[in-house]
Design an enzyme around this catalytic site. Structure first.
Site, PDB file in Angstrom:
ATOM      1  N   LEU A  93      57.412  69.605  63.220  1.00  0.00           N
ATOM      2  CA  LEU A  93      58.070  70.726  63.885  1.00  0.00           C
ATOM      3  C   LEU A  93      58.347  71.820  62.865  1.00  0.00           C
ATOM      4  CD1 LEU A  93      60.546  68.825  66.246  1.00  0.00           C
ATOM      5  CD2 LEU A  93      58.077  69.220  66.460  1.00  0.00           C
ATOM      6  N   ARG A 144      69.513  81.857  58.787  1.00  0.00           N
ATOM      7  CA  ARG A 144      70.441  81.838  57.646  1.00  0.00           C
ATOM      8  C   ARG A 144      69.739  81.999  56.299  1.00  0.00           C
ATOM      9  NH1 ARG A 144      74.123  76.798  57.822  1.00  0.00           N
ATOM     10  NH2 ARG A 144      72.426  75.809  58.975  1.00  0.00           N
ATOM     11  N   ASP A 148      61.080  71.655  57.521  1.00  0.00           N
ATOM     12  CA  ASP A 148      62.095  72.165  56.603  1.00  0.00           C
ATOM     13  C   ASP A 148      62.862  71.048  55.900  1.00  0.00           C
ATOM     14  OD1 ASP A 148      63.545  71.193  58.713  1.00  0.00           O
ATOM     15  OD2 ASP A 148      64.712  73.013  59.066  1.00  0.00           O
ATOM     16  N   GLY A 174      74.723  64.698  64.042  1.00  0.00           N
ATOM     17  CA  GLY A 174      74.728  63.753  65.150  1.00  0.00           C
ATOM     18  C   GLY A 174      74.934  62.348  64.633  1.00  0.00           C
ATOM     19  N   ASN A 179      68.206  75.185  55.270  1.00  0.00           N
ATOM     20  CA  ASN A 179      68.559  76.242  56.219  1.00  0.00           C
ATOM     21  C   ASN A 179      69.095  77.491  55.533  1.00  0.00           C
ATOM     22  OD1 ASN A 179      68.155  74.793  58.852  1.00  0.00           O
ATOM     23  ND2 ASN A 179      69.633  73.410  57.902  1.00  0.00           N
ATOM     24  N   LYS A 229      40.818  81.215  32.999  1.00  0.00           N
ATOM     25  CA  LYS A 229      40.739  81.309  34.452  1.00  0.00           C
ATOM     26  C   LYS A 229      39.316  81.033  34.918  1.00  0.00           C
ATOM     27  CE  LYS A 229      39.615  84.647  36.742  1.00  0.00           C
ATOM     28  NZ  LYS A 229      38.389  85.049  37.526  1.00  0.00           N
ATOM     29  N   ASN A 255      33.503  77.493  18.851  1.00  0.00           N
ATOM     30  CA  ASN A 255      34.764  78.065  18.378  1.00  0.00           C
ATOM     31  C   ASN A 255      34.876  79.500  18.882  1.00  0.00           C
ATOM     32  OD1 ASN A 255      37.064  77.694  16.143  1.00  0.00           O
ATOM     33  ND2 ASN A 255      36.291  79.791  16.056  1.00  0.00           N
ATOM     34  N   ALA A 300      40.010  84.651  17.521  1.00  0.00           N
ATOM     35  CA  ALA A 300      41.179  85.342  18.064  1.00  0.00           C
ATOM     36  C   ALA A 300      40.796  86.681  18.681  1.00  0.00           C
ATOM     37  CB  ALA A 300      42.206  85.561  16.957  1.00  0.00           C
ATOM     38  N   SER A 334      32.647  89.616  14.100  1.00  0.00           N
ATOM     39  CA  SER A 334      33.981  90.073  14.492  1.00  0.00           C
ATOM     40  C   SER A 334      33.948  91.543  14.888  1.00  0.00           C
ATOM     41  CB  SER A 334      34.963  89.878  13.335  1.00  0.00           C
ATOM     42  OG  SER A 334      35.079  88.525  13.016  1.00  0.00           O
TER      43      SER A 334
END
Length: 450
Positions: free
Chosen positions: A8, A15, A105, A140, A226, A333, A359, A362, A405
């Site tokens: 559900l 709230r 929830d 309840g 909630n 990524k 390798n 940097a 480089s």
């Protein structure tokens, strides 16, 4: 045993004070809804139906992102929990076996608890999940006699004696699919709210000569979200549990309270996780790997013997083979780094494949985006990429090749070749002194003018 899940997830969550549907707020980097789906997944359900309502399209999209086999249905109007379950009945009309009703929830229900409910079905037609509350408040109450559940009494309808009962209702219910839908069809709305309450099925079952029982879990499992405060409490509870499980499973956490796990994070035995490491969704760390402090990982796989960080970021699609080294201020990524690759510092590798024992110096960047499309960089085995190399994709650097480089590499580099892609240096003897003197005189003149 065939199992159908009914989750559900129709509520607005007023709230929460948010435009986002309540079940899409996140704990452990995943929507609350995914936590319910994850708990249910352990039962290997044949069918899963998510009942949506507020923000139905977004909730359905999130459900399908978890599992494309999930079915969704809209509850409109929203007339109570029994009415919500009834919306799933047409989809599950031919479903055999058990049905379990969960809530989108309530993120902390454990799979073991759901298994216990299924086991209790051997003795009862309807099984309700209950908990002993330290402060029962307006929950309840579950009214029992021995191992039998007599009724679920809403707080507002309970007598003083019934309000003294501490066994409370979580809302989670298990029954055969046929019995559940037969009982839900009989639920009325003769109450102050004019809603159809799922809690009524217990007394309806007993009236039909069917037995009802209770499985009791720890109160912490039943925490419903909630409010923003409860969202924070759920996050804290999840992380405490995840950290304890990691330590129990042989993972070293040097500062456990600072590590944040994702819902589906997998960390192998003898892995070491440093302080302030944040795991997003979809991360697997194999045994013996080390993630040093202040790293952020999501959607990635780190193999045995690899080490990452500190201050590194692994984004979705990052695949690190055994003994890869990713150092500080490196971002990976959608890239595969084969065995023994070293990427020491200050580097971005996106949309790339790097061969074993290469390798990366940097300041290297794979320039993968042209403003419209992404392009891929391929680097061979045992290559050496010099510091501050810009690899303008699509481009390939062959096995054993070297880039000088400061180079900008725009063309493929053959195996074992050296590529130099920089402007020729020009040196002017004595010119620096003349330039500094000129600049100082300009500065002095400006100062007098002020």
């Amino acid at each position: 045993m065939a199992v159908s899940l009914i989750i559900l997830a129709a509520g607005m969550g007023t709230r929460m004070n948010s435009d986002l549907p309540k079940v899409l707020h996140k704990v452990a980097a995943s929507p609350l809804l995914h936590h319910a789906l994850q708990a249910g997944r352990a039962l290997e359900p044949a069918r899963v139906v998510v009942v949506t309502g507020h923000g139905a399209a977004d909730v359905a999209k999130a459900a399908l992102a978890f599992d494309e086999a999930v079915e969704t249905v809209v509850q409109d109007p929203q007339l109570g929990t029994a009415h919500a379950v009834a919306q799933a009945a047409p989809l599950l009309a031919d479903a055999a076996g058990e049905a379990i009703v969960l809530y989108g929830d309530t993120p902390l229900i454990r799979p073991e608890t759901l298994q216990a409910m299924l086991a209790a079905r051997r003795d009862h037609a309807v099984v309700v999940l209950g908990f002993h509350a330290a402060d029962p408040g307006r929950y309840g109450r579950l009214l029992t006699e021995g191992d039998k559940l007599l009724a679920i009494r809403e707080y507002k309808d309970a007598t003083e004696a019934e309000r003294a009962v501490t066994l409370c209702n979580s809302g989670v219910i298990c029954a055969s699919a046929k019995v559940l839908f037969d009982l839900v069809a009989k639920v009325g709305n003769a109450n102050a709210a004019g809603e159809y309450y799922l809690t009524d099925v217990v007394e309806l079952a007993r009236a039909a000569g069917l037995s009802a029982g209770v499985v009791i879990c720890d109160e912490a499992e039943t925490l419903g979200v909630n409010t923003r405060q409860q969202l924070a409490e759920a996050e804290a509870a999840f992380q405490a549990r995840a950290r304890a499980e990691a330590l129990e499973n042989g993972v070293t956490l040097t500062a456990p309270e600072t590590v944040f796990f994702g819902l589906d994070t997998v960390v192998g035995r003898d892995a070491v996780i440093g302080p302030h490491v944040l795991f997003g969704p979809g991360v697997t760390i194999e045994s013996g790997a080390e993630i040093k402090g202040f790293c952020h990982l999501e959607g990635c796989h780190v193999s045995r013997g690899a080490d990452v960080g500190p201050f590194a970021r692994l984004r979705p699609g990052a695949e690190l083979a055994e003994d890869v080294h990713v150092g500080n201020f490196v971002e990976i990524k959608n890239a595969i780094l084969e065995e023994g690759v070293k990427v020491g510092h200050l580097t971005y590798l996106g949309d790339a494949h790097v061969g074993e024992f290469t390798n990366i110096g940097a300041g290297t960047v794979t320039c993968n985006y042209d403003g419209v499309m992404k392009h891929r960089t391929t680097i061979g085995k045992r290559a050496f990429i010099g510091s501050d190399t810009m690899l303008v994709a699509p481009v390939t650097v062959g096995d054993g090749a070297l880039t000088a480089s400061g180079s900008v590499i725009t063309e493929d580099v053959p195996a074992e070749a050296v590529a130099i892609g920089r402007a020729k240096q020009v040196t002017k003897p004595g010119l620096a002194t003349k330039l500094f003197e000129k600049l100082k005189s300009i500065k002095a003149a400006k100062a007098k003018g002020q």
